[in-house]
Design an enzyme around this catalytic site. Structure first.
Site, PDB file in Angstrom:
ATOM      1  N   ASP A 182       7.369 -14.107  -7.412  1.00 25.76           N
ATOM      2  CA  ASP A 182       8.628 -13.639  -6.818  1.00 25.76           C
ATOM      3  C   ASP A 182       9.471 -13.011  -7.920  1.00 25.76           C
ATOM      4  OD1 ASP A 182      11.217 -13.622  -5.324  1.00 25.76           O
ATOM      5  OD2 ASP A 182      10.104 -14.866  -3.915  1.00 25.76           O
TER       6      ASP A 182
ATOM      7  N   LYS B 281       6.684  -1.368   6.462  1.00 24.93           N
ATOM      8  CA  LYS B 281       5.765  -2.334   7.068  1.00 24.93           C
ATOM      9  C   LYS B 281       4.668  -1.622   7.872  1.00 24.93           C
ATOM     10  CE  LYS B 281       7.515  -6.382   5.805  1.00 24.93           C
ATOM     11  NZ  LYS B 281       6.766  -7.352   4.991  1.00 24.93           N
TER      12      LYS B 281
ATOM     13  N   LYS C 265      -9.086  -7.187  -3.343  1.00 19.70           N
ATOM     14  CA  LYS C 265     -10.405  -6.541  -3.448  1.00 19.70           C
ATOM     15  C   LYS C 265     -11.117  -7.037  -4.696  1.00 19.70           C
ATOM     16  CE  LYS C 265     -12.094  -1.836  -4.196  1.00 19.70           C
ATOM     17  NZ  LYS C 265     -11.559  -1.219  -5.418  1.00 19.70           N
TER      18      LYS C 265
ATOM     19  N   TYR D 241      12.631  -0.322   6.180  1.00 20.91           N
ATOM     20  CA  TYR D 241      11.864  -1.559   6.387  1.00 20.91           C
ATOM     21  C   TYR D 241      10.723  -1.313   7.377  1.00 20.91           C
ATOM     22  CZ  TYR D 241      11.071  -6.545   7.478  1.00 20.91           C
ATOM     23  OH  TYR D 241      10.527  -7.788   7.667  1.00 20.91           O
TER      24      TYR D 241
END
Ligand code: UDP
Length: 315
Positions: A35, A153, A109, A149
């Site tokens: 974070d 997304k 990945k 936003y």
């Protein structure tokens, strides 16, 4: 002895991220919480300090991610998530949804990890279909203030599917509807902390517009349980997780006044641009695929949340 599974939670010090970290630790995972603390807070994860299975890294997920050792799951939860936050942090919101998702998928990945994207009901925008089902493509204004936003997304979902289809990464997409509970920030501007804070302080509740817009509120414990079940499932398509009990914002204000026993009045304010008029998840896919549905009554969850905010006031 089988090795413990190891999960990375980006945005792990945020409201949902920190609940997810706790849930994973309880289920025997080793958890790396990442974070940058722009909207997250150390206090949300302080209960995990001293737990050998928990590690905190202060980093912006849009920068190159280096993480030694195996990773089995990546939960990409980093993003400003309240309308006020993403209006104040528009570029960071776009970057974490695009560049941050790219970095997190790249790591998935490389580590051959299962990747779960925290997406949102905002991908449906101001919906023309009600309730919203996963096969609805949405009605989003790309250049409006919420577009930073919503489009971040939507891009994140597209990138996730591309990594799944092109690179064979095992991916999940959860579309999270309005969720509430302890550890929301008192001043993040979302309706639940706003109304509870106002009611506890005896100030008027600020209902935007005439309050006829609807939302459906899910308690955080239900949401996290659904996300965990999704992570363990084999479902690669998007899944709505939320509580279908829908009400108007005005009814919600009246409920908060009743539950807090407050004498606050209601004051109307201007409706924000592009504020969705209706929102309710269709959760038939979550029920069928995960056997999940919410269990916590709205009033029960709200009482827990009110207690949390009362505790904050005493500090
Ligand atoms: N809202 C309100 N008063 C407030 C904050 C929000 O009436 O002080 C309304 C807002 O206009 C929206 C709903 O409550 O219709 C939910 O807003 P929130 O910011 O929680 O999230 P959204 O669902 O819009 O992403």
């Amino acid at each position: 002895m089988t090795e413990k599974k190891r999960a990375l939670v980006t945005g792990g010090a945020g409201f949902l991220g920190s609940h997810l970290c706790g849930y994973l630790l309880e289920r025997g995972f080793r958890v790396v919480c990442m974070d940058n603390l722009i909207t997250g807070a150390v206090r949300n994860i302080e209960a995990f300090a001293g737990n050998d299975d928990f590690k905190f890294i202060k980093q912006d997920v849009t920068e190159y991610l280096f993480l030694p050792g195996p990773i089995d799951f990546i939960f990409h939860f980093a993003s400003p998530a309240s309308p006020i936050d993403y209006l104040e942090l528009p570029i960071q919101t776009l970057k974490v949804g695009s560049l941050g998702t790219h970095k997190a998928l790249g790591l998935a990945k490389a580590k051959e990890a299962t990747f779960l994207l925290a997406s949102t009901s905002e991908v449906y925008g101001d919906p023309l279909v009600h309730p919203q089902k996963e096969d609805y493509w949405g009605n989003v204004n790309p250049i409006g203030p919420r577009g930073v936003y919503d489009e971040a997304k939507r891009f994140a979902e597209a990138l996730t599917m591309a990594y799944h289809r092109f690179h064979g990464v095992d991916t999940r997409i959860v579309r999270i509807f309005n969720t509430f509970g302890p550890r929301m920030r008192a001043r993040d501007g979302r309706v639940v902390p706003a109304f509870i804070g106002q009611a506890l302080a005896g100030r008027p509740l600020t209902v935007f517009g005439d309050g006829s817009q609807t939302r459906s509120f899910c308690y955080v414990a239900d949401l996290i349980a659904g996300i965990y079940q999704l992570a363990l499932s084999g479902e690669n398509g998007p899944v709505n997780i939320g509580n279908p009990r829908e009400m108007t914002v005005l009814q919600f204000a009246e409920l908060i006044i009743r539950l807090t026993g407050s004498s606050s009045s209601i004051e109307h304010r201007a409706l924000p641009v592009d504020d969705p008029k209706i929102r309710q998840p269709d959760i038939s896919k979550a029920k069928a695929v995960l056997g999940w549905e919410p269990r916590v009554e709205l009033e029960t969850g709200l009482r827990e949340t009110i207690e949390y905010f009362q505790g904050l006031e005493l500090e």
